[in-house]
Design an enzyme around this catalytic site. Structure first.
Site, short mmCIF file in Angstrom:
data_model
loop_
_atom_site.label_atom_id
_atom_site.label_comp_id
_atom_site.label_asym_id
_atom_site.label_seq_id
_atom_site.Cartn_x
_atom_site.Cartn_y
_atom_site.Cartn_z
N LYS A 22 0.84 -1.21 0.00
CA LYS A 22 0.00 0.00 0.00
C LYS A 22 0.87 1.25 0.00
CE LYS A 22 -1.79 1.50 4.11
NZ LYS A 22 -1.43 2.88 4.41
N ASN A 23 1.84 1.31 0.91
CA ASN A 23 2.59 2.55 1.08
C ASN A 23 3.65 2.77 0.01
OD1 ASN A 23 1.02 3.28 3.19
ND2 ASN A 23 2.47 2.66 4.79
N CYS A 116 -6.79 9.98 9.15
CA CYS A 116 -6.18 9.00 10.04
C CYS A 116 -6.18 9.51 11.47
CB CYS A 116 -4.76 8.74 9.58
SG CYS A 116 -4.09 7.24 10.21
N ARG A 123 -2.17 14.95 11.77
CA ARG A 123 -0.73 14.79 11.51
C ARG A 123 -0.20 16.00 10.74
NH1 ARG A 123 -1.32 8.86 9.32
NH2 ARG A 123 0.86 8.95 8.75
N ASP A 126 4.32 20.22 8.17
CA ASP A 126 5.28 21.33 8.16
C ASP A 126 6.55 21.00 7.37
OD1 ASP A 126 5.33 19.53 10.49
OD2 ASP A 126 7.18 20.57 11.01
N ASP A 306 4.09 0.50 12.34
CA ASP A 306 2.91 -0.16 11.77
C ASP A 306 2.78 -1.63 12.21
OD1 ASP A 306 2.39 2.22 10.51
OD2 ASP A 306 3.15 1.58 8.56
N ARG A 399 -9.24 -0.98 4.08
CA ARG A 399 -8.53 0.05 3.32
C ARG A 399 -7.04 -0.27 3.15
NH1 ARG A 399 -5.60 4.14 5.48
NH2 ARG A 399 -5.56 4.29 7.74
N1 EPU Z 1 5.99 14.63 10.95
C1 EPU Z 1 6.07 15.96 11.22
N2 EPU Z 1 5.92 16.84 10.20
C2 EPU Z 1 5.68 16.46 8.93
C3 EPU Z 1 5.59 15.07 8.65
C4 EPU Z 1 5.75 14.19 9.70
O1 EPU Z 1 6.27 16.37 12.36
O2 EPU Z 1 5.55 17.33 8.04
C5 EPU Z 1 6.13 13.67 12.05
C6 EPU Z 1 4.89 12.83 12.30
O3 EPU Z 1 3.95 13.52 13.11
C7 EPU Z 1 5.46 11.60 12.96
C8 EPU Z 1 6.84 11.48 12.32
O4 EPU Z 1 7.09 12.71 11.66
O5 EPU Z 1 5.61 11.82 14.33
C9 EPU Z 1 6.98 10.38 11.33
O6 EPU Z 1 5.89 10.37 10.46
P1 EPU Z 1 6.12 10.10 8.93
O7 EPU Z 1 6.00 11.43 8.23
O8 EPU Z 1 7.32 9.27 8.68
O9 EPU Z 1 4.88 9.27 8.61
P2 EPU Z 1 4.24 9.33 7.24
O10 EPU Z 1 5.30 9.53 6.21
O11 EPU Z 1 3.09 10.27 7.27
C10 EPU Z 1 4.40 6.80 6.58
C11 EPU Z 1 3.39 5.73 6.37
C12 EPU Z 1 2.76 5.37 7.69
C13 EPU Z 1 3.86 4.89 8.62
C14 EPU Z 1 4.95 5.97 8.75
C15 EPU Z 1 6.12 5.56 9.58
C16 EPU Z 1 2.59 6.24 4.15
C17 EPU Z 1 1.46 6.67 3.29
N3 EPU Z 1 2.37 6.22 5.46
O12 EPU Z 1 3.66 7.89 7.13
O13 EPU Z 1 1.86 4.32 7.45
O14 EPU Z 1 3.33 4.63 9.89
O15 EPU Z 1 5.42 6.35 7.45
O16 EPU Z 1 6.71 4.45 9.03
O17 EPU Z 1 3.64 5.88 3.67
C18 EPU Z 1 -0.02 2.97 7.85
O18 EPU Z 1 0.22 2.42 6.77
O19 EPU Z 1 -0.85 2.53 8.69
C19 EPU Z 1 0.71 4.19 8.18
C20 EPU Z 1 0.31 5.04 9.12
#
Ligand code: EPU
Length: 423
Positions: A22-23, A116, A123, A126, A306, A399
């Protein structure tokens, strides 16, 4: 609302093939906007998040033709620069369209993505906004929308102050068509990032270092057509491995990449879960006495957040005490209350840590799936529970896990879907 009714303690055995990640797919679809040529994507999971991503692409003016497990995409007629809140509200990965749109059209409007419940207060994005600015975008912000504009994107050096998977991928995609060499530092290293770089490089991009903390992107004028096979879903792989361990079953998990869950397999060695691996399969052997083991979630190759929920469930069946430390998300331990309702002995220390005291007998209950990874965890818990479990809001399982009920039934689970699956 659809629900699952699961009769626990059925014997499981056989083979369960893993679907495409998915990701990974959620980034490859928007990345297709970077090229005006047709793209073919295979091993595409048939899940709600992918349907939403393709619908958003079509809303922008792209076209796609979907057959089972694959899709042909054309983006040459994209005419809109507005990512509608109809899509953005439903899935966070809608943010992945912003970078490619900015790179190709020099402009994009999008609302704050929703979809989510695992991050406190929504989430943040920034890092994306900061990174787009570093690449030369002007950022306007109203109550409802971000508006990014860049007559010409310019290469930059950007340091991520927090390691983020999607922010790394976004800036990598955006920099592909920018002038000069962009250097991204403190990047996330997840396999989905390497897959995205492989895909873009196969179309003529010049990305080096994906899968390491420093990624260098030499901008190119355009990308060509290509096809790409989505990598296996490592979270599905790990969840099935945990399911096999906790149900004490012999199960072969096929079509997977064992190296992507190396940390879990190494923990299995410590906790008495025996297994064998081949190039693209893992055979989990019936576990005997499972031992406790602490985990602390971490960016790849550390323990994936995850997989934290299913692992916490596994620890409810271990002989002893384990500490689970969730470091990535603020609200990703709330589901443990549902495991406690089923009979698990879990003590919350603070929003990021719980102590699990196993083993506990679990009992079937009526539950509501709060999010995707908690949802699959409740489903696995139901497989070992005494008596029937009813799980509502299974949208929050469907999903991310394709036809999960059919696939679990095929290895012996007694699971019934009430309502229909509309994908
Ligand atoms: N964060 C910030 N600012 C930003 C972006 C992220 O502070 O602009 C923080 C988040 O709040 C969090 C940390 O950075 O504390 C890490 O989050 P990350 O951005 O890595 O998560 P993501 O990229 O939004 C992806 C996966 C998630 C998975 C995480 C960590 C996708 C679409 N989603 O999310 O998948 O948990 O990496 O591996 O790739 C899931 O599939 O259930 C899922 C949540």
């Amino acid at each position: 609302m659809s629900k699952f009714i699961i009769e626990g303690q059925a014997k499981l055995s056989g083979e369960i093939p893993v679907k495409g990640a998915k990701n990974a797919a959620l980034k490859i679809i928007p990345a297709s906007i970077l090229s005006v040529e047709p793209i073919r994507i295979t091993n595409l999971p048939n899940i709600e998040d992918i349907r939403l991503s393709l619908d958003l692409l079509a809303d922008l003016g792209g076209t796609f033709e979907r057959k089972f497990g694959e899709v042909n995409i054309e983006t040459k007629n994209i005419s809109k620069i507005n990512i509608g809140s109809k899509y953005a509200n439903k899935f966070r990965a809608s943010i992945m369209f912003a970078g490619p749109m900015l790179a190709r059209f020099g402009e994009v409007k999008f609302p704050h993505p929703g979809g989510c419940v695992i991050g406190a207060g929504g989430r943040p994005i920034d890092l994306f906004i900061d990174g787009f600015k570093a690449l030369g975008a002007e950022v306007g912000e109203t109550k409802d929308f971000y508006h990014l504009k860049a007559a010409k994107l310019r290469a930059c050096e950007y340091f991520f102050t927090i390691i983020s998977v999607t922010a790394t991928e976004s800036l990598m995609m955006t920099a592909v068509l920018a002038d000069g060499v962009t250097t991204l530092k403190n990047c996330a290293m997840e396999p989905e990032i390497t897959a995205l770089a492989d895909y873009l490089n196969s179309q003529g991009a010049k990305i080096k270092g994906a899968g390491t903390p420093i990624i260098k992107i030499q901008g190119v004028k355009k990308l060509n057509a290509d096809q790409f096979k989505i990598i296996p879903d490592r979270i599905e792989t790990g969840s099935f491995a945990i399911m096999a361990a906790i149900t004490k079953s012999e199960i072969i998990i096929s079509n997977c990449e064992p190296a992507h869950i190396e940390i879990l397999l190494n923990i299995f060695r410590k906790i008495n879960v025996d297994f064998e691996t081949g190039k693209d399969w893992i055979k989990i052997k019936p576990a005997k006495k499972i031992l406790p083991h602490n985990i602390k979630t971490h960016e790849y190759p550390g323990f994936p957040t995850d997989l934290q929920p299913p692992y916490t469930l596994l620890m409810t069946q271990a002989n002893g005490i384990s500490l689970i430390h969730e470091t990535i998300y603020d609200r990703r331990l709330l589901y443990t209350d549902l495991l406690s309702q089923m009979g698990a002995n879990i003590t919350t220390c603070d929003p990021h840590r719980v102590v699990v005291n196993g083993p506990s007998k679990l009992y079937g209950r009526k539950l509501v799936s709060p999010d995707l990874r908690a949802g699959i965890t409740l489903l696995i818990a139901a497989l070992i529970a005494k008596g029937p479990t009813e799980i509502d809001n299974i949208y929050q399982i469907d999903r991310g896990y394709e036809n999960i009920d059919d696939r679990l039934r095929a290895i012996g689970a007694k699971i019934k879907r009430i309502g229909t699956l509309n994908i």
